[in-house]
Design a protein around this motif. Structure first.
Motif, PDB file in Angstrom:
ATOM      1  N   ALA A  45       0.823  -1.210   0.000  1.00 47.73           N
ATOM      2  CA  ALA A  45       0.000   0.000   0.000  1.00 47.73           C
ATOM      3  C   ALA A  45       0.859   1.263   0.000  1.00 47.73           C
ATOM      4  O   ALA A  45       0.507   2.273  -0.618  1.00 47.73           O
ATOM      5  N   LEU A  46       1.994   1.211   0.695  1.00 46.58           N
ATOM      6  CA  LEU A  46       2.870   2.376   0.775  1.00 46.58           C
ATOM      7  C   LEU A  46       3.498   2.686  -0.584  1.00 46.58           C
ATOM      8  O   LEU A  46       3.696   3.853  -0.937  1.00 46.58           O
ATOM      9  N   TYR A  47       3.798   1.624  -1.356  1.00 47.83           N
ATOM     10  CA  TYR A  47       4.323   1.857  -2.706  1.00 47.83           C
ATOM     11  C   TYR A  47       3.294   2.585  -3.578  1.00 47.83           C
ATOM     12  O   TYR A  47       3.639   3.471  -4.353  1.00 47.83           O
ATOM     13  N   TRP A  48       2.049   2.205  -3.428  1.00 50.32           N
ATOM     14  CA  TRP A  48       1.006   2.855  -4.223  1.00 50.32           C
ATOM     15  C   TRP A  48       0.774   4.294  -3.771  1.00 50.32           C
ATOM     16  O   TRP A  48       0.500   5.176  -4.592  1.00 50.32           O
ATOM     17  N   VAL A  49       0.863   4.536  -2.467  1.00 52.54           N
ATOM     18  CA  VAL A  49       0.754   5.923  -1.983  1.00 52.54           C
ATOM     19  C   VAL A  49       1.903   6.760  -2.527  1.00 52.54           C
ATOM     20  O   VAL A  49       1.706   7.886  -3.004  1.00 52.54           O
ATOM     21  N   ALA A  50       3.120   6.214  -2.490  1.00 47.83           N
ATOM     22  CA  ALA A  50       4.278   6.926  -3.033  1.00 47.83           C
ATOM     23  C   ALA A  50       4.118   7.151  -4.536  1.00 47.83           C
ATOM     24  O   ALA A  50       4.456   8.217  -5.061  1.00 47.83           O
ATOM     25  N   GLY A  51       3.557   6.138  -5.228  1.00 46.05           N
ATOM     26  CA  GLY A  51       3.331   6.290  -6.665  1.00 46.05           C
ATOM     27  C   GLY A  51       2.333   7.391  -6.972  1.00 46.05           C
ATOM     28  O   GLY A  51       2.537   8.192  -7.892  1.00 46.05           O
ATOM     29  N   ALA A  52       1.242   7.448  -6.203  1.00 47.67           N
ATOM     30  CA  ALA A  52       0.234   8.489  -6.419  1.00 47.67           C
ATOM     31  C   ALA A  52       0.806   9.871  -6.124  1.00 47.67           C
ATOM     32  O   ALA A  52       0.555  10.834  -6.869  1.00 47.67           O
ATOM     33  N   CYS A  53       1.585   9.994  -5.052  1.00 47.67           N
ATOM     34  CA  CYS A  53       2.198  11.292  -4.719  1.00 47.67           C
ATOM     35  C   CYS A  53       3.167  11.726  -5.823  1.00 47.67           C
ATOM     36  O   CYS A  53       3.176  12.890  -6.243  1.00 47.67           O
ATOM     37  N   GLY A  54       3.985  10.784  -6.300  1.00 45.91           N
ATOM     38  CA  GLY A  54       4.913  11.107  -7.374  1.00 45.91           C
ATOM     39  C   GLY A  54       4.195  11.528  -8.640  1.00 45.91           C
ATOM     40  O   GLY A  54       4.613  12.476  -9.321  1.00 45.91           O
ATOM     41  N   ALA A  55       3.078  10.844  -8.967  1.00 47.81           N
ATOM     42  CA  ALA A  55       2.315  11.181 -10.170  1.00 47.81           C
ATOM     43  C   ALA A  55       1.717  12.584 -10.067  1.00 47.81           C
ATOM     44  O   ALA A  55       1.726  13.352 -11.036  1.00 47.81           O
ATOM     45  N   LEU A  56       1.183  12.930  -8.883  1.00 53.72           N
ATOM     46  CA  LEU A  56       0.600  14.267  -8.704  1.00 53.72           C
ATOM     47  C   LEU A  56       1.672  15.348  -8.813  1.00 53.72           C
ATOM     48  O   LEU A  56       1.437  16.405  -9.411  1.00 53.72           O
ATOM     49  N   ILE A  57       2.838  15.095  -8.231  1.00 54.93           N
ATOM     50  CA  ILE A  57       3.929  16.075  -8.333  1.00 54.93           C
ATOM     51  C   ILE A  57       4.381  16.213  -9.784  1.00 54.93           C
ATOM     52  O   ILE A  57       4.698  17.316 -10.256  1.00 54.93           O
TER      53      ILE A  57
END
Length: 380
Positions: A45-57
């Protein structure tokens, strides 16, 4: 199409196309899929949260890229309609072209330089996080953002329209030959060559097993091919229209509407049974004081038509685009784009002599696009 306004930044209207959801998912999935190999040991789940944050940035980085174009265009005196994020990154709609090759170059190169600068910033931040022993997952996202911004900056510098590198090439050719139309055709043809290269590389990747990357690269090449053909057609049409004057396409001696009759009288005495949808508004002495169209009439409630005068709802003359009969049509087109208008009144020293509507200009553009289309010799 399908864009949603989300506000204004630096005075520019910002919109997001529905296709942004596609790239947001692709960026999130791409990052979330690669992070476990780079930094193992974290919950899924943390990888997906990091992925979503990176995509938004990254989307914010794309917006910064486009806003730089918009700011430089505004400084050069070019009107900016809006900035929209969509499937291929972003697009800044301009109401005209730069006045000089130097200004065109600055506007074009500013976006890729912004992406390259952001790559350096994210890279430096990731390096700093690694140096101080910060959370490795955060540093990995920083390295990913640096790499993608670097790739976007370099890709956009490829010399072919409609990429920013194509705009840079156009500015160079404009300065070299002194002809912006010839420069536009050259940049568009370079874009077609670039498109064929990308399509070829995509097919090669597809055949060697990289299905997703190959299809995406080929699709991107196809988009550049279609856009470059459209840009070449526009440049050739503009070149042909340079010889056409406003007087050649205007409707001469248009019907006028008296300023002091009611809207109801105007509809029944003038509008019904007439093919026109826009009327110059004349005062009692014959002076033109404005323009009334179907848009203004729709804004008057039926119950108020008998009490509202035409002059009260007409567009005031200072807000109506105007032109002279001997002006080039290309100049009028630029004026209409900058004023967001679709009609212009044509006047000379004697007064009003005609009106040019969007239908007149659309027909003219279509005719010249057909006439300027390359002919194909018959095959034997």
């Amino acid at each position: 199409m399908g864009s949603i306004p989300i506000g204004r930044i630096a005075g520019f209207p910002i919109a997001v196309n529905w296709s942004v959801l596609v790239i947001l998912w692709l960026f999130t999935w791409s990052l979330a899929s690669t992070l476990p190999d780079a930094e193992p040991g974290y919950p899924t789940a943390l990888y997906w949260v990091a992925g979503a944050c990176g995509a938004l940035i990254l989307l914010a980085s794309l917006l910064a890229h486009e806003l730089t174009h918009a700011i430089l265009a505004r400084r050069a005196g070019v009107r900016v309609f809006d900035v929209t994020l969509w499937l291929f990154g972003g697009v800044t709609r301009l109401g005209g072209d730069a006045k000089t090759p130097k200004e065109a170059f600055r506007i074009a190169v500013s976006g890729p330089l912004t992406s390259l600068m952001l790559a350096a910033v994210f890279g430096a931040a990731a390096y700093g996080l690694d140096s101080v022993g910060a959370e490795p997952l955060v540093a990995a996202v920083g390295w990913w953002l640096a790499a993608v911004n670097l790739l976007l900056g370099l890709f956009n510098l490829l010399p072919g329209a409609p990429l920013d590198g194509g705009r840079v090439l156009k500015a160079y050719l404009w300065r070299r030959h002194g002809d912006p139309v010839r420069a536009g055709v050259g940049a568009a043809r370079a874009g077609r060559i670039l498109a064929f290269v990308l399509i070829g590389l995509g097919l090669l990747q597809f055949l060697t097993g990289s299905v997703v990357g190959g299809v995406w690269l080929a699709f991107l090449g196809w988009f550049i091919f279609a856009a470059s053909r459209e840009e070449e057609t526009q440049a050739v049409t503009q070149q042909a229209l340079a010889r056409v004057r406003v007087g050649d396409v205007m409707t001469a001696h248009p019907h006028t509407a008296p300023a002091d009759i009611t809207v109801e009288d105007f509809i029944h005495r003038y509008l019904l049974g007439d093919r026109h949808s826009a009327y110059p508004v004349a005062d009692r002495d014959g002076t033109i004081i404005g323009l009334i169209t179907l848009v203004q009439l729709r804004g008057v409630e039926p119950g108020r038509r008998a009490d509202t005068l035409v002059r009260e709802v007409a567009i005031p003359l200072p807000e109506v685009p105007t032109a002279a009969p001997d002006e080039p049509v290309t100049v009028l087109l630029e004026r209409l784009r900058s004023q967001a208008g679709d009609r212009a009144l044509v006047a000379d020293s004697s007064g009003l002599v005609g009106i040019v509507t969007a239908r007149d200009l659309s027909r003219l553009l279509e005719v010249y696009r057909i006439a300027s289309a390359p002919s194909q010799a018959p095959h034997h």
